[in-house]
Design a protein around this motif. Sequence first.
Motif, PDB file in Angstrom:
ATOM      1  N   MET A   1      -3.523  21.449  69.460  1.00  0.00           N
ATOM      2  CA  MET A   1      -3.222  22.773  69.974  1.00  0.00           C
ATOM      3  C   MET A   1      -2.732  23.662  68.836  1.00  0.00           C
ATOM      4  SD  MET A   1      -0.390  23.697  72.801  1.00  0.00           S
ATOM      5  CE  MET A   1       0.731  24.955  72.340  1.00  0.00           C
ATOM      6  N   ARG A   2      -3.271  24.832  68.721  1.00  0.00           N
ATOM      7  CA  ARG A   2      -2.839  25.790  67.707  1.00  0.00           C
ATOM      8  C   ARG A   2      -2.646  27.127  68.384  1.00  0.00           C
ATOM      9  NH1 ARG A   2       0.193  27.093  63.914  1.00  0.00           N
ATOM     10  NH2 ARG A   2      -0.641  28.087  62.099  1.00  0.00           N
TER      11      ARG A   2
ATOM     12  N   TYR B   1      11.317  23.676  72.444  1.00  0.00           N
ATOM     13  CA  TYR B   1       9.989  23.540  73.050  1.00  0.00           C
ATOM     14  C   TYR B   1       9.616  24.803  73.817  1.00  0.00           C
ATOM     15  CZ  TYR B   1       9.952  18.413  72.289  1.00  0.00           C
ATOM     16  OH  TYR B   1       9.947  17.154  71.765  1.00  0.00           O
TER      17      TYR B   1
ATOM     18  N   VAL C   1       5.546  24.708  73.402  1.00  0.00           N
ATOM     19  CA  VAL C   1       4.963  23.362  73.324  1.00  0.00           C
ATOM     20  C   VAL C   1       5.606  22.474  74.371  1.00  0.00           C
ATOM     21  CG1 VAL C   1       4.452  23.611  70.859  1.00  0.00           C
ATOM     22  CG2 VAL C   1       6.597  22.550  71.561  1.00  0.00           C
ATOM     23  N   ASP C   2       4.978  21.313  74.602  1.00  0.00           N
ATOM     24  CA  ASP C   2       5.542  20.406  75.601  1.00  0.00           C
ATOM     25  C   ASP C   2       5.709  18.985  75.073  1.00  0.00           C
ATOM     26  OD1 ASP C   2       2.921  19.653  75.476  1.00  0.00           O
ATOM     27  OD2 ASP C   2       2.467  20.045  77.570  1.00  0.00           O
ATOM     28  N   SER C   3       5.575  18.818  73.753  1.00  0.00           N
ATOM     29  CA  SER C   3       5.760  17.478  73.200  1.00  0.00           C
ATOM     30  C   SER C   3       6.290  17.544  71.768  1.00  0.00           C
ATOM     31  CB  SER C   3       4.445  16.695  73.213  1.00  0.00           C
ATOM     32  OG  SER C   3       3.559  17.219  72.250  1.00  0.00           O
TER      33      SER C   3
ATOM     34  N   THR D   1       3.458  17.836  69.015  1.00  0.00           N
ATOM     35  CA  THR D   1       2.915  19.191  68.916  1.00  0.00           C
ATOM     36  C   THR D   1       3.905  20.111  68.205  1.00  0.00           C
ATOM     37  OG1 THR D   1       1.662  18.869  70.946  1.00  0.00           O
ATOM     38  CG2 THR D   1       1.939  21.135  70.198  1.00  0.00           C
TER      39      THR D   1
ATOM     40  N   THR E   1       3.826  19.241  64.477  1.00  0.00           N
ATOM     41  CA  THR E   1       2.601  19.721  63.843  1.00  0.00           C
ATOM     42  C   THR E   1       2.673  21.216  63.581  1.00  0.00           C
ATOM     43  OG1 THR E   1       1.282  17.975  64.851  1.00  0.00           O
ATOM     44  CG2 THR E   1       0.094  19.927  64.091  1.00  0.00           C
ATOM     45  N   LEU E   2       3.068  21.974  64.593  1.00  0.00           N
ATOM     46  CA  LEU E   2       3.172  23.425  64.425  1.00  0.00           C
ATOM     47  C   LEU E   2       4.245  23.794  63.403  1.00  0.00           C
ATOM     48  CD1 LEU E   2       2.824  24.673  68.101  1.00  0.00           C
ATOM     49  CD2 LEU E   2       1.131  24.802  66.273  1.00  0.00           C
TER      50      LEU E   2
END
Length: 74
Positions: free
Chosen positions: A1-2, A54, A59-61, A64, A67-68
Amino acid sequence: MRVDDAAFDSAAMSLSKRETEVMDLIATGQSNGQIAQRLFLSEKTVKNHVNRIYAKLGVDSRPTAITLWLQRTP
């Protein structure tokens, strides 16, 4: 996801100083317990910070969020 870069930068900048500290530690792979010990907080407080992070980052994890966070422009 980005997510959209501008939207993410805005969200990242809206993190409080403490939330930024927590997110930096999350990005290094530390658990909530380790973060709590390092910052002299309870695990419940760290969990609350993580939930707010979050929500602000959309985001939800943890993976993620990491990563972001690591892809952001310093």
